[in-house]
Design a protein around this motif. Structure first.
Motif, mmCIF file in Angstrom:
data_model
loop_
_atom_site.group_PDB
_atom_site.id
_atom_site.type_symbol
_atom_site.label_atom_id
_atom_site.label_comp_id
_atom_site.label_asym_id
_atom_site.label_seq_id
_atom_site.Cartn_x
_atom_site.Cartn_y
_atom_site.Cartn_z
ATOM 1 N N ARG A 127 0.811 -1.219 0.000
ATOM 2 C CA ARG A 127 0.000 0.000 0.000
ATOM 3 C C ARG A 127 0.848 1.275 0.000
ATOM 4 N NH1 ARG A 127 -3.015 -3.109 -1.438
ATOM 5 N NH2 ARG A 127 -5.076 -3.705 -0.664
ATOM 6 N N THR A 128 2.160 1.169 0.230
ATOM 7 C CA THR A 128 2.987 2.363 0.375
ATOM 8 C C THR A 128 4.307 2.187 -0.363
ATOM 9 O OG1 THR A 128 2.133 2.407 2.658
ATOM 10 C CG2 THR A 128 3.787 4.055 2.072
ATOM 11 N N TRP A 129 4.730 3.238 -1.071
ATOM 12 C CA TRP A 129 6.019 3.192 -1.765
ATOM 13 C C TRP A 129 6.643 4.578 -1.734
ATOM 14 C CZ3 TRP A 129 8.342 -1.180 -2.737
ATOM 15 C CH2 TRP A 129 9.468 -1.218 -3.564
ATOM 16 N N VAL A 130 7.967 4.607 -1.738
ATOM 17 C CA VAL A 130 8.711 5.869 -1.723
ATOM 18 C C VAL A 130 9.573 5.949 -2.978
ATOM 19 C CG1 VAL A 130 10.279 7.347 -0.410
ATOM 20 C CG2 VAL A 130 8.841 5.692 0.796
ATOM 21 N N ALA A 131 9.655 7.132 -3.557
ATOM 22 C CA ALA A 131 10.532 7.361 -4.705
ATOM 23 C C ALA A 131 11.217 8.704 -4.531
ATOM 24 C CB ALA A 131 9.735 7.331 -6.009
ATOM 25 N N THR A 132 12.280 8.903 -5.288
ATOM 26 C CA THR A 132 12.989 10.174 -5.249
ATOM 27 C C THR A 132 13.344 10.591 -6.657
ATOM 28 O OG1 THR A 132 14.788 11.378 -4.177
ATOM 29 C CG2 THR A 132 15.291 9.153 -4.965
ATOM 30 N N SER A 133 13.940 11.748 -6.793
ATOM 31 C CA SER A 133 14.239 12.291 -8.112
ATOM 32 C C SER A 133 15.465 11.622 -8.713
ATOM 33 C CB SER A 133 14.479 13.795 -8.014
ATOM 34 O OG SER A 133 15.670 14.055 -7.283
ATOM 35 N N GLU A 134 15.628 11.780 -10.017
ATOM 36 C CA GLU A 134 16.783 11.206 -10.699
ATOM 37 C C GLU A 134 18.080 11.887 -10.291
ATOM 38 O OE1 GLU A 134 16.030 11.405 -14.856
ATOM 39 O OE2 GLU A 134 14.398 9.932 -14.809
ATOM 40 N N THR A 135 17.973 13.090 -9.743
ATOM 41 C CA THR A 135 19.174 13.828 -9.341
ATOM 42 C C THR A 135 19.486 13.677 -7.850
ATOM 43 O OG1 THR A 135 17.855 15.831 -8.956
ATOM 44 C CG2 THR A 135 18.811 15.542 -11.151
ATOM 45 N N ALA A 136 18.801 12.755 -7.181
ATOM 46 C CA ALA A 136 19.004 12.568 -5.740
ATOM 47 C C ALA A 136 20.414 12.087 -5.434
ATOM 48 C CB ALA A 136 17.994 11.566 -5.207
ATOM 49 N N THR A 137 20.878 12.403 -4.237
ATOM 50 C CA THR A 137 22.195 11.962 -3.802
ATOM 51 C C THR A 137 22.189 10.455 -3.556
ATOM 52 O OG1 THR A 137 21.702 12.247 -1.457
ATOM 53 C CG2 THR A 137 22.549 14.170 -2.655
ATOM 54 N N PRO A 138 23.355 9.813 -3.586
ATOM 55 C CA PRO A 138 23.410 8.379 -3.282
ATOM 56 C C PRO A 138 22.842 8.055 -1.905
ATOM 57 C CG PRO A 138 25.461 9.087 -4.296
ATOM 58 C CD PRO A 138 24.668 10.327 -4.029
ATOM 59 N N GLU A 139 23.023 8.948 -0.940
ATOM 60 C CA GLU A 139 22.499 8.719 0.403
ATOM 61 C C GLU A 139 20.970 8.685 0.393
ATOM 62 O OE1 GLU A 139 26.554 10.303 0.615
ATOM 63 O OE2 GLU A 139 24.724 11.018 -0.382
ATOM 64 N N THR A 140 20.348 9.573 -0.372
ATOM 65 C CA THR A 140 18.888 9.591 -0.450
ATOM 66 C C THR A 140 18.367 8.359 -1.183
ATOM 67 O OG1 THR A 140 18.848 12.012 -0.449
ATOM 68 C CG2 THR A 140 16.891 10.892 -1.272
ATOM 69 N N VAL A 141 19.048 7.959 -2.226
ATOM 70 C CA VAL A 141 18.655 6.749 -2.957
ATOM 71 C C VAL A 141 18.705 5.535 -2.036
ATOM 72 C CG1 VAL A 141 19.283 5.179 -4.829
ATOM 73 C CG2 VAL A 141 19.340 7.655 -5.200
ATOM 74 N N GLU A 142 19.760 5.439 -1.231
ATOM 75 C CA GLU A 142 19.880 4.318 -0.290
ATOM 76 C C GLU A 142 18.783 4.372 0.761
ATOM 77 O OE1 GLU A 142 21.530 0.849 1.503
ATOM 78 O OE2 GLU A 142 21.563 1.734 -0.498
ATOM 79 N N LEU A 143 18.461 5.564 1.249
ATOM 80 C CA LEU A 143 17.382 5.726 2.223
ATOM 81 C C LEU A 143 16.062 5.224 1.654
ATOM 82 C CD1 LEU A 143 16.197 6.925 4.876
ATOM 83 C CD2 LEU A 143 15.986 9.100 3.658
ATOM 84 N N VAL A 144 15.780 5.546 0.414
ATOM 85 C CA VAL A 144 14.536 5.116 -0.236
ATOM 86 C C VAL A 144 14.498 3.603 -0.378
ATOM 87 C CG1 VAL A 144 13.299 5.169 -2.442
ATOM 88 C CG2 VAL A 144 14.116 7.299 -1.411
ATOM 89 N N ARG A 145 15.612 2.997 -0.741
ATOM 90 C CA ARG A 145 15.669 1.538 -0.890
ATOM 91 C C ARG A 145 15.371 0.843 0.432
ATOM 92 N NH1 ARG A 145 21.275 -0.096 -3.269
ATOM 93 N NH2 ARG A 145 20.353 -2.148 -2.949
ATOM 94 N N VAL A 146 15.974 1.325 1.500
ATOM 95 C CA VAL A 146 15.760 0.730 2.818
ATOM 96 C C VAL A 146 14.312 0.922 3.263
ATOM 97 C CG1 VAL A 146 16.385 0.875 5.258
ATOM 98 C CG2 VAL A 146 18.176 0.958 3.501
#
Length: 214
Positions: free
Chosen positions: A125-144
């Motif tokens: 029911r819930t998913w998180v996404a970020t922008s293509e220009t996000a930092t590697p730290e933000t991308v990792e946060l979203v994955r977790v």
């Protein structure tokens, strides 16, 4: 980093009484707005079965969405797309328009979780996404975050409507005796329901989110 939230009603066309469902949904939204984290822009209906809101950070958005899942009236479910990124307010004759990377990411996230629920994870029911220009730290946060959200949503899906109310109440700090009186049952029944659902994990997870720095 702000978190934009887009929510919509699951299978809204199949609801037997759409008007009653909307009133119950709006009551749940108001309750979570009062009990949960303060939003930058309150999560409210905007058109049809869609709602939009903005929170100051991901932890606040995650707290609000789980509380809303617990507070919804029986028979009503929401799916959520959370987007991290910049938000821009654009002047307009009809009032400021909210645009930016966070909204585009949130739209992609809600499409993703709908796809997951249809194909491989029915309780998603819930998913998180970020922008293509996000930092590697933000991308990792979203994955977790997404890894944990699949488990969280499955745990909530297995709760009865009563147990959802009990979990919400316990998170607020209400005693089991108080909750029992509100439900018209004995205190031992509250204790058994919470134990059987292993609700302590959800409550502690909520507390961890609410205590997150932001």
């Amino acid at each position: 980093m702000p978190a934009a939230v887009i929510a919509d009603i699951v299978s809204s066309r199949e609801l037997p009484d759409r008007r009653t469902a909307q009133r119950g949904l709006e009551a749940a939204l108001a309750r979570v707005a009062a009990d949960g984290p303060t939003p930058e822009r309150e999560l409210v209906p905007v058109v049809g079965d869609e709602m939009q809101g903005v929170y100051r950070e991901l932890s606040s958005a995650l707290t609000a969405t789980v509380l809303l899942q617990l507070a919804l009236p029986e028979g009503v479910e929401l799916r959520f797309g959370l987007g991290l990124g910049d938000i821009e307010e654009i002047p307009s004759v009809g009032g400021a328009l909210s645009e930016g990377e966070a909204w585009w990411a949130a739209r992609g996230a809600i499409e993703k979780v709908e796809q997951l629920a249809r194909r491989v994870a029915p309780t998603a029911r819930t998913w998180v996404a970020t922008s293509e220009t996000a930092t590697p730290e933000t991308v990792e946060l979203v994955r977790v975050a997404n890894s944990g959200l699949l488990a969280r949503d499955r745990a909530i899906a297995q709760l009865s409507p009563r147990t959802r109310r009990l979990v919400y109440g316990r998170w607020l700090g209400r005693t089991q005796s108080d909750l029992a009186a509100a439900e018209g049952i004995v205190q031992s029944a509250v204790s058994q329901a919470l134990a059987a659902a292993e609700a302590g994990a959800l409550i502690e997870g909520l507390r961890a989110l609410a205590d997150a720095p932001g």
